[in-house]
Every structure is written in structure tokens, then in C-alpha cells.
Design a protein around this motif. Sequence first.
Motif, PDB file in Angstrom:
ATOM      1  N   ILE A   6     134.887  -8.938  46.331  1.00  0.00           N
ATOM      2  CA  ILE A   6     134.395  -9.877  45.322  1.00  0.00           C
ATOM      3  C   ILE A   6     135.084  -9.560  43.997  1.00  0.00           C
ATOM      4  CG2 ILE A   6     132.391 -10.769  44.095  1.00  0.00           C
ATOM      5  CD1 ILE A   6     130.676  -9.680  46.445  1.00  0.00           C
ATOM      6  N   ALA A   9     132.377  -8.963  39.866  1.00  0.00           N
ATOM      7  CA  ALA A   9     131.070  -8.630  40.446  1.00  0.00           C
ATOM      8  C   ALA A   9     130.180  -7.858  39.488  1.00  0.00           C
ATOM      9  CB  ALA A   9     131.269  -7.819  41.729  1.00  0.00           C
ATOM     10  N   ALA A  18     127.295  -9.469  45.428  1.00  0.00           N
ATOM     11  CA  ALA A  18     127.423  -8.079  45.880  1.00  0.00           C
ATOM     12  C   ALA A  18     126.100  -7.572  46.445  1.00  0.00           C
ATOM     13  CB  ALA A  18     127.891  -7.196  44.725  1.00  0.00           C
ATOM     14  N   TYR A  21     125.330  -9.368  49.888  1.00  0.00           N
ATOM     15  CA  TYR A  21     126.143  -8.904  51.021  1.00  0.00           C
ATOM     16  C   TYR A  21     125.784  -7.476  51.420  1.00  0.00           C
ATOM     17  CZ  TYR A  21     129.055 -13.030  51.440  1.00  0.00           C
ATOM     18  OH  TYR A  21     129.478 -14.310  51.680  1.00  0.00           O
ATOM     19  N   VAL A  28     131.063  -3.766  50.765  1.00  0.00           N
ATOM     20  CA  VAL A  28     131.385  -4.563  49.595  1.00  0.00           C
ATOM     21  C   VAL A  28     132.365  -3.815  48.707  1.00  0.00           C
ATOM     22  CG1 VAL A  28     130.481  -5.617  47.485  1.00  0.00           C
ATOM     23  CG2 VAL A  28     129.175  -5.770  49.613  1.00  0.00           C
ATOM     24  N   GLY A  30     133.691  -4.464  45.052  1.00  0.00           N
ATOM     25  CA  GLY A  30     133.433  -5.315  43.893  1.00  0.00           C
ATOM     26  C   GLY A  30     134.251  -4.872  42.703  1.00  0.00           C
ATOM     27  N   LEU A  40     126.665  -3.592  38.482  1.00  0.00           N
ATOM     28  CA  LEU A  40     127.178  -3.204  39.793  1.00  0.00           C
ATOM     29  C   LEU A  40     126.942  -1.733  40.126  1.00  0.00           C
ATOM     30  CD1 LEU A  40     128.537  -4.421  42.273  1.00  0.00           C
ATOM     31  CD2 LEU A  40     130.755  -3.795  41.290  1.00  0.00           C
ATOM     32  N   LEU A  48     129.400   0.466  49.153  1.00  0.00           N
ATOM     33  CA  LEU A  48     129.910  -0.198  47.952  1.00  0.00           C
ATOM     34  C   LEU A  48     131.061   0.590  47.352  1.00  0.00           C
ATOM     35  CD1 LEU A  48     129.759  -2.328  45.661  1.00  0.00           C
ATOM     36  CD2 LEU A  48     128.069  -0.844  44.541  1.00  0.00           C
ATOM     37  N   ILE A  50     133.612   0.328  44.044  1.00  0.00           N
ATOM     38  CA  ILE A  50     133.812  -0.353  42.769  1.00  0.00           C
ATOM     39  C   ILE A  50     135.243  -0.140  42.303  1.00  0.00           C
ATOM     40  CG2 ILE A  50     133.091  -0.519  40.362  1.00  0.00           C
ATOM     41  CD1 ILE A  50     130.326   0.427  41.206  1.00  0.00           C
TER      42      ILE A  50
END
Length: 224
Positions: A6, A9, A18, A21, A28, A30, A40, A48, A50
Motif C-alpha cells: 500500500i 498508508a 493496512a 488487510y 502488509v 505500507g 501506521l 507489517l 513499514i
Amino acid sequence: MNTVLILGASRGLGLGLAAEYLARGWNVIGTIREGSPGGLPDLACDRLTIETVDVTDQAQIDALRTRLEGTAVDLLFVNAGITNANVPVAEVPTEEFVDVMVTNVLSPMRAVEALDDLVPPTGTIAVMSSRQGSITRNTNAGYEVYRASKSALNQLMRSYSVRHAADPRTFLLVDPGHARTELGGPGAVRTVEQAVPPVVDTVEKRAGQGGLHFVDYEDRIVPW
């Protein structure tokens, strides 16, 4: 386990995507801008990742592509957009016009071009558009530059899909509806938490269909 990338995000619909999902069990990736992490980091978990990227900086997009070498992205979702004052186009300063067009049109398309080879033949490339980009539905004017930027984005995605006519992947222009974000304003009827799940449902329904589709959050075709 599917993976979604994404772009954009840190807040608003991108942050909502985010969170949704992650709740659905996806990995994810993001992106946030340097100095603007938004919410985030609050979603931190082992699924996740980042990345710090300014979508308007081509060098940063290219660097992200290098860092993601070897990563299969089942869904690339480009969620970048700004608006400007609600004034007739002739009253908009040139610099402001350029800023909206670069952020809403040129940068998302550059990102798609730079990152599309991470998406496998079964994957989806989605770009956040708007019903305000529909020329057919423009019956009340207003926010002229923003409307023009979304129409231009739609046109360039159309061109992209034509250049990739033999591509089995699915290409989506998604209208999320009027949501209560910084861009949508406080007067929007739906919150981000209400707006995002139908968007994700629609993207999942369209996965595997191939071709380009301009749809809203309820999977209805939006006229060009």
C-alpha cells in the motif's frame, strides 16, 4: 498468505486499508513519508513492514523497488492524493495546479510502472480514484482541479491497460465513496472504519478477472 503493498498508508484510507488487510491475515507492506508516520506504527506486528517513501520522488520509488527485489506482491494498491481549494480552475495558481497533478496523476502512474513487475500474473494493481473523476457524473462542477486530476489518472490507467492488453492481471480504479478523511472532510457520512471493508471486498471480488475496471466501493461500474 497474500501480500499487499500500500503506497500511502500513514493515515486516512491508506491506514484503514493496512488495518483491514492485517485483520484479514495478509502480509502488509505500507509506505509512509519521512517525518509523517501517522498511525501506521501503531499497527506493528510481524506481518507489517513499514517503508519510508515519498511517492512524488521517483528516486525513492526506485529505491523501494530495489529493496523489494524477490518479493511477490499479490496486490499493489496506490493510494496517493491531495486536493486544493474549491475554486474555478482559472483562479488556481500554477504551482498549486502542478502540485495536485504531480501528486494525483504522474506520481501514482510512475509508481505503477516502477513496481508492477513485483505483481505476479494472478495479482491485482489497484489505484485509488474517485467518482469525481467521472466526466459523465460531473453535473455540479466544484473542486475542478481535483476532478481533472482523477480524470487524468483514469485516462492514464486506461492507456497503461491498453499497453498491457495481453496481461492476465487485474487493473482497478477504485472509488471509495465519500469518507471522513482529511481529504473527504468532516462532513462525510462514513468513517474510515465503515468505508474501507467494502473497498477491500470489492478488490477481492475483482481479483482474477483481468482487464481494467473502474468500480466503486460496492463493486458497481462507474461511468467514465
